[in-house]
Design an enzyme around this catalytic site. Sequence first.
Site, PDB file in Angstrom:
ATOM      1  N   SER A   3       0.805  -1.218   0.000  1.00  0.00           N
ATOM      2  CA  SER A   3       0.000   0.000   0.000  1.00  0.00           C
ATOM      3  C   SER A   3       0.841   1.273   0.000  1.00  0.00           C
ATOM      4  O   SER A   3       0.352   2.336  -0.388  1.00  0.00           O
ATOM      5  CB  SER A   3      -0.946   0.011   1.208  1.00  0.00           C
ATOM      6  OG  SER A   3      -0.224  -0.102   2.423  1.00  0.00           O
ATOM      7  N   ASP A  48      -1.555   6.448  11.761  1.00  0.00           N
ATOM      8  CA  ASP A  48      -0.885   5.982  10.549  1.00  0.00           C
ATOM      9  C   ASP A  48       0.435   6.732  10.408  1.00  0.00           C
ATOM     10  O   ASP A  48       0.475   7.874   9.956  1.00  0.00           O
ATOM     11  CB  ASP A  48      -1.770   6.216   9.323  1.00  0.00           C
ATOM     12  CG  ASP A  48      -1.156   5.624   8.042  1.00  0.00           C
ATOM     13  OD1 ASP A  48       0.010   5.194   8.096  1.00  0.00           O
ATOM     14  OD2 ASP A  48      -1.846   5.622   7.007  1.00  0.00           O
ATOM     15  N   HIS A  95       2.149   5.355   6.045  1.00  0.00           N
ATOM     16  CA  HIS A  95       1.846   5.995   4.772  1.00  0.00           C
ATOM     17  C   HIS A  95       2.158   7.487   4.862  1.00  0.00           C
ATOM     18  O   HIS A  95       2.578   7.976   5.907  1.00  0.00           O
ATOM     19  CB  HIS A  95       0.378   5.769   4.401  1.00  0.00           C
ATOM     20  CG  HIS A  95       0.023   4.328   4.254  1.00  0.00           C
ATOM     21  ND1 HIS A  95      -0.586   3.608   5.265  1.00  0.00           N
ATOM     22  CD2 HIS A  95       0.200   3.461   3.224  1.00  0.00           C
ATOM     23  CE1 HIS A  95      -0.761   2.350   4.865  1.00  0.00           C
ATOM     24  NE2 HIS A  95      -0.288   2.229   3.637  1.00  0.00           N
TER      25      HIS A  95
END
Length: 412
Positions: free
Chosen positions: A132, A373, A376
Site C-alpha cells: 500500500s 498511521d 503511509h
Amino acid sequence: MNRELAYALSFLFLLIPSLFWFNLVTFDQHSLFSFDFLSHIAPNNSQKSLPIEVCDFSNGQWVWDENYNSHQLYDENCPFLDPGFRCRQSGRRDEGFHKWRWQPDDCHLPRFNASDLLERNRNGRIVFAGDSVGRNQWESLLCMLTKGVSNISKIYEVNGSPISKHKGYLIMKFEEYNMTVEYYRVPFLNPTGRPPLNSSDDIKMTIRLDELHWHSIKWKGADVLVFNSGHWWNSDKTIKSGMYFQEKGKVNMTMTVEEAFRRSLQTWKSWALGNLNPMKSFVFFRSYSPVHYRNGTWNEGGNCDKDMEPENDPTKLETEPYYNIFISDAVKEMQYGSWKVNFLNITYLSELRKDGHPSKYREPGTPPDAPQDCSHWCLPGVPDTWNRLIYAQLLSKKFGSNKDFSEREERS
C-alpha cells in the site's frame, strides 16, 4: 572625497560580518535547514555542479521553501487520492509539511514536467507493483501527471473500479496520450496460499518463494516498472501469524524472514531477466519507506502527530534496514549489458520526514481509538519527491529520447 570613500568602505566591511553573525545566532528552526544563501550569492564549484547522469539524488537536505506550494502540481482536490492520504481534509491544520523541498548535495533536481513525461511515454505503460505504500506513490504520480492533460475527465480506470483500499489491481488510462499508469497490489511480490496437504497444523498459509505473483504476467511489456517490498516482511505478518515459506512444494519452518526476503528478491530478479525487454523497460526497485512510530509500536499506542518539522538530529535516525542491502544487491546483479535497472534510494530523505505522515488525521469514519498511521504519507507530500527522482533518472537515461518534445525540463 577619497577619505569619505575610505570611511564608507570601512563601514561596509564592519556591517557585513555583523549581519552574518546576527543571522547565525538568531536563526530559527527553518533556517537550520535552509541556511544556504551563500550558494545563491557566489558559485560553489564543489556543490550542485554534477551532471544529472552521475548525480546521487538520495543525499541532500530538506530546504524550507516558502514558495514551494506554487511549484506543486496538485492539491488534495485531485480526484485520484485515497481519503486516507488527504490529511488537510481530515483535520490537519498546519501547512509546513507542504513547504519542504528536497535539495541533493551535488546537483539540481529537475522540476517535474508532467506533459514532458506523458509525451515521452506516449502509447506506453507505467507499472507500480507492491504494497500500500506503493499505492501511495502511484496515487502521487497520477495526480502529478494531471497537469499534463487538457481534460482530466479523459483519465479513467479502464474497468470502472474506484480508487480505494482493495485487493487486485487498478489501471488508469490517460486517453490523450494512449498510455496507462497501473497499480498491482502484491505486498510480498510472491504468491501466498494454502500449505501443501498433510502440513503441520501450525502452518496456516505459505509464501511461495520460488514463484512471482500471478499478476506478473500483466507486467510484461511495460515501459517503466516501479517495484517495492519490505513492509510485510516481518515476523508479525508471517511466522507469528502462521505464514511460513515454501519452495519446490516443501515448507521450511526454520527459515528466517530475512533469508526468505533475500530469496524472494532472487526470484524477482530471475523473472525480470527472463520476461522483460532490456531495450525497452526501465526498472526501479524502491528502497524501504521508513515508519515513524514514537512511544510504542503501531498497535501499542505509537504516534507521530506531534512532529511538525523534519528531523534535525542525525542521532535519532534509524540504521540502514536490511531490506535495502538485499534490494541493492539484487539490482547490482542486473546492471549489465543493455539492462536499465535502478535502485531508487529514498530511505534517508524519507527518514528525515517524520512530519509527513497522516498520523491521527485519517480518513472520515476512522474510530477515534484507531492506531495512528505513521507508515503511509500525506499527499501532496514526500512520495512526490520519490517520483521526481524517478523522473530525473529517466531523463538521465534518455527515456523516450527518440521523440520530439516542445517542452524541456526546468531546473528547480
